[in-house]
Enzyme design. Structure first.
Site, PDB file in Angstrom:
ATOM      1  CB  CYS A 272      18.632 -12.737  -0.903  1.00 15.54           C
ATOM      2  SG  CYS A 272      18.876 -12.741   0.845  1.00 15.54           S
TER       3      CYS A 272
HETATM    4  N1  SAJ Z   1      24.961  -6.432  -6.810  1.00 18.51           N
HETATM    5  C1  SAJ Z   1      25.397  -5.884  -8.001  1.00 18.51           C
HETATM    6  N2  SAJ Z   1      24.949  -4.655  -8.362  1.00 18.51           N
HETATM    7  C2  SAJ Z   1      24.072  -3.948  -7.574  1.00 18.51           C
HETATM    8  C3  SAJ Z   1      23.644  -4.520  -6.370  1.00 18.51           C
HETATM    9  C4  SAJ Z   1      24.094  -5.768  -5.995  1.00 18.51           C
HETATM   10  O1  SAJ Z   1      26.183  -6.497  -8.728  1.00 18.51           O
HETATM   11  O2  SAJ Z   1      23.723  -2.823  -7.956  1.00 18.51           O
HETATM   12  C5  SAJ Z   1      25.411  -7.766  -6.423  1.00 18.51           C
HETATM   13  C6  SAJ Z   1      26.168  -7.778  -5.119  1.00 18.51           C
HETATM   14  O3  SAJ Z   1      27.550  -7.598  -5.344  1.00 18.51           O
HETATM   15  C7  SAJ Z   1      25.865  -9.170  -4.580  1.00 18.51           C
HETATM   16  C8  SAJ Z   1      24.470  -9.469  -5.110  1.00 18.51           C
HETATM   17  O4  SAJ Z   1      24.272  -8.573  -6.211  1.00 18.51           O
HETATM   18  O5  SAJ Z   1      26.766 -10.115  -5.083  1.00 18.51           O
HETATM   19  C9  SAJ Z   1      23.380  -9.268  -4.080  1.00 18.51           C
HETATM   20  O6  SAJ Z   1      23.593  -7.993  -3.554  1.00 18.51           O
HETATM   21  P1  SAJ Z   1      22.485  -7.274  -2.611  1.00 18.51           P
HETATM   22  O7  SAJ Z   1      22.916  -5.850  -2.454  1.00 18.51           O
HETATM   23  O8  SAJ Z   1      21.139  -7.528  -3.113  1.00 18.51           O
HETATM   24  O9  SAJ Z   1      22.770  -7.935  -1.203  1.00 18.51           O
HETATM   25  P2  SAJ Z   1      22.075  -9.158  -0.500  1.00 18.51           P
HETATM   26  O10 SAJ Z   1      22.150 -10.405  -1.293  1.00 18.51           O
HETATM   27  O11 SAJ Z   1      22.650  -9.182   0.874  1.00 18.51           O
HETATM   28  O12 SAJ Z   1      20.563  -8.739  -0.495  1.00 18.51           O
HETATM   29  C10 SAJ Z   1      19.968  -8.350   0.685  1.00 18.51           C
HETATM   30  C11 SAJ Z   1      18.520  -8.623   0.424  1.00 18.51           C
HETATM   31  N3  SAJ Z   1      17.813  -8.564   1.655  1.00 18.51           N
HETATM   32  C12 SAJ Z   1      16.843  -9.449   1.847  1.00 18.51           C
HETATM   33  O13 SAJ Z   1      16.546 -10.319   1.052  1.00 18.51           O
HETATM   34  C13 SAJ Z   1      16.121  -9.312   3.110  1.00 18.51           C
HETATM   35  C14 SAJ Z   1      17.951  -7.598  -0.529  1.00 18.51           C
HETATM   36  O14 SAJ Z   1      16.516  -7.693  -0.567  1.00 18.51           O
HETATM   37  C15 SAJ Z   1      18.310  -6.231  -0.077  1.00 18.51           C
HETATM   38  O15 SAJ Z   1      17.714  -5.281  -0.955  1.00 18.51           O
HETATM   39  C16 SAJ Z   1      19.809  -6.115  -0.114  1.00 18.51           C
HETATM   40  O16 SAJ Z   1      20.275  -6.995   0.926  1.00 18.51           O
HETATM   41  C17 SAJ Z   1      20.263  -4.699   0.156  1.00 18.51           C
HETATM   42  O17 SAJ Z   1      19.506  -3.772  -0.208  1.00 18.51           O
HETATM   43  O18 SAJ Z   1      21.383  -4.550   0.645  1.00 18.51           O
END
Ligand code: SAJ
Length: 447
Positions: A272
């Protein structure tokens, strides 16, 4: 026609189609089944179809038992036969929308799904696109394919966009309890699509157009990408100032309003966040507008693996070791903690960059025993005291909670910690270098 389809949704006699049985489609199938519908799941992968029909799930958040119960009860059938879509009164499309090598939208999956549905479409059908995409896709790519079959959108068929909000591995939020935004081509399209999702999702949020709904999703994920980029830049700022970035962020997070905590890391992975913002950037380029926040965030986030490798090189150099010939154990290759997905994971970049510099790299990930690189499968190693002592450097990329970081502190000599997992350890022989501790050594710095 609208009354007819609303009636079928209301009395659960509607047959629901879901195109694409992945991490979005399969949970959606289960919600419609649990709401009392018969569901036809269409996927081009016969392997997936066969697995599901044998009562097994390939999706972490969907238990085998749920699939087996639905298949056994006749409430769910998976098929690779396109013609089965003709039986459906409503169809949700949940196929991938990847980026091409040039970071442009790859609409191939959406187009083939739209063509398949158009071939099978009939009056009274509701078609909803869920795949994350650029604003305009529903109106420009989906609607004309249905109209080409002589169907009038808003009268014969009802067309909408409704973004998926599936967060794999999230134990709190699932398809049912996450509000569902719905934007239809016409008011009747909104009404029908909202009724469809209201049958199985607690909260439905209508918006006035598919473009609005498409943009809602892109805003949500661009918001994350930009804020992650910001906090990664703050990590680099702290490194240059000799300030502990985790201390700064944790203290800032005490602000009860007007602040939202994001944490720095080795880069961003997943299906995403690294991809979705580029769908908006691409669309705006066609309108001759440069989305600078998206481009800058992408530049910073995609630089983080290089930054981590510079940290490793610096830390080894401090003990008169070169990266070349060093033995490095990467802890965690999944793109975020406690899941098994390695898509777009920054770990893959870090491993590649270290090997390009001549390091001998092994990895351990409790959720990922092996993963496929271009032409071969890369196998992980067991986490043993010997392995921890073998390594000249341990690089923590994914902060899986099941790993015993005190054991790492006790047996490793050097840890480059990109996730601040070592903060909770005490003593130990390992020297710890964080994302933002230039030259500052700390044995299990506590923040
Ligand atoms: N990450 C960071 N720092 C942060 C948050 C994330 O480095 O503060 C990194 C994570 O390690 C990862 C990437 O960013 O590599 C994405 O992380 P994510 O927490 O956004 O996880 P995703 O990719 O699974 O995002 C999903 C998304 N859901 C949908 O698109 C429906 C996102 O919109 C959600 O907000 C997210 O999950 C969530 O909140 O967990």
């Amino acid at each position: 026609m609208k009354a007819a389809v609303l009636g079928k949704i209301h009395d659960r006699s509607a047959v629901i189609g879901v195109v694409g049985l992945g991490y979005v489609g399969l949970p959606l199938v289960m919600e419609f089944v649990h709401a009392g519908f018969r569901v036809i799941g269409y996927d081009v992968s016969q392997r997936v179809v066969d697995l599901l029909m044998s009562g097994q799930s390939h999706i972490q958040d969907v238990p085998n038992a749920d699939v087996l119960a639905a298949v056994s009860a006749g409430s769910f059938v998976a098929t690779a036969v396109e013609a089965r879509l003709k039986e459906c009164d409503a169809v949700s499309i949940a196929v991938p929308t990847p980026l091409s090598k040039t970071r442009d939208p790859d609409m191939a999956f959406v187009l083939s799904a739209a063509d398949a549905i158009a071939r099978q479409a009939r009056p009274g059908m509701c078609v909803v696109l869920e795949s994350t995409t650029y604003p305009g896709t529903t109106r420009e790519l989906l609607q004309p394919r249905l109209e080409a079959q002589g169907l009038v959108v808003g009268k014969d068929v009802f067309v909408a966009f409704s973004p998926e909000r599936v967060d794999p591995g999230n134990a709190v939020y699932n398809t049912r309890n996450t509000p569902k935004v719905v934007g239809g081509i016409t008011p009747d399209c909104v009404e029908v699509a909202c009724a469809l999702y209201a049958s199985c999702i607690d909260t439905v949020v209508p918006v006035s157009s598919p473009e609005a709904a498409e943009l809602v999703k892109l805003l949500e994920n661009t918001f994350r990408a930009v804020n992650i980029g910001l906090v990664n830049e703050i990590a680099i700022v702290c490194d240059k100032l000799g300030v502990d970035v985790w201390e700064v962020i944790n203290a800032a997070a005490t602000k009860p309003f007007g602040f939202m905590k994001f944490t720095p890391g080795p880069g961003i992975g997943g299906h995403c966040i690294p991809l979705d913002p580029h769908y908006l950037a691409w669309k705006m380029r066609t309108l001759n507008y440069k989305t600078r926040f998206i481009d800058l965030a992408s530049e910073i986030n995609s630089h983080m693996p290089d930054y981590v490798v510079e940290k490793v090189s610096y830390a080894l150099n401090e003990v008169r070791k070169a990266v070349r010939g060093s033995r490095i154990l990467v802890l965690g290759v999944a793109y975020k903690r406690d899941i098994n997905d390695v898509r777009e994971s920054p770990a893959l970049d870090v491993i590649r960059l270290l090997e390009e510099r001549g390091a001998h790299v092994e990895f351990h990930d409790p959720f990922v025993p092996e993963f496929r690189e271009e032409v071969h499968v890369r196998k992980g190693v067991e986490l043993s005291d010997e392995m921890l002592r073998w390594a000249d450097a341990i690089v923590v990329i994914t902060d899986h909670q099941s790993i015993d970081y005190q054991r790492v502190a006790d047996h490793a000599t050097l840890v480059v910690d990109t996730r601040n997992v070592m903060a909770g350890t005490t003593g130990g022989r390992a020297r710890v270098v964080g994302l933002a501790t230039k030259g500052r050594w700390s044995t299990g710095a506590k923040t």
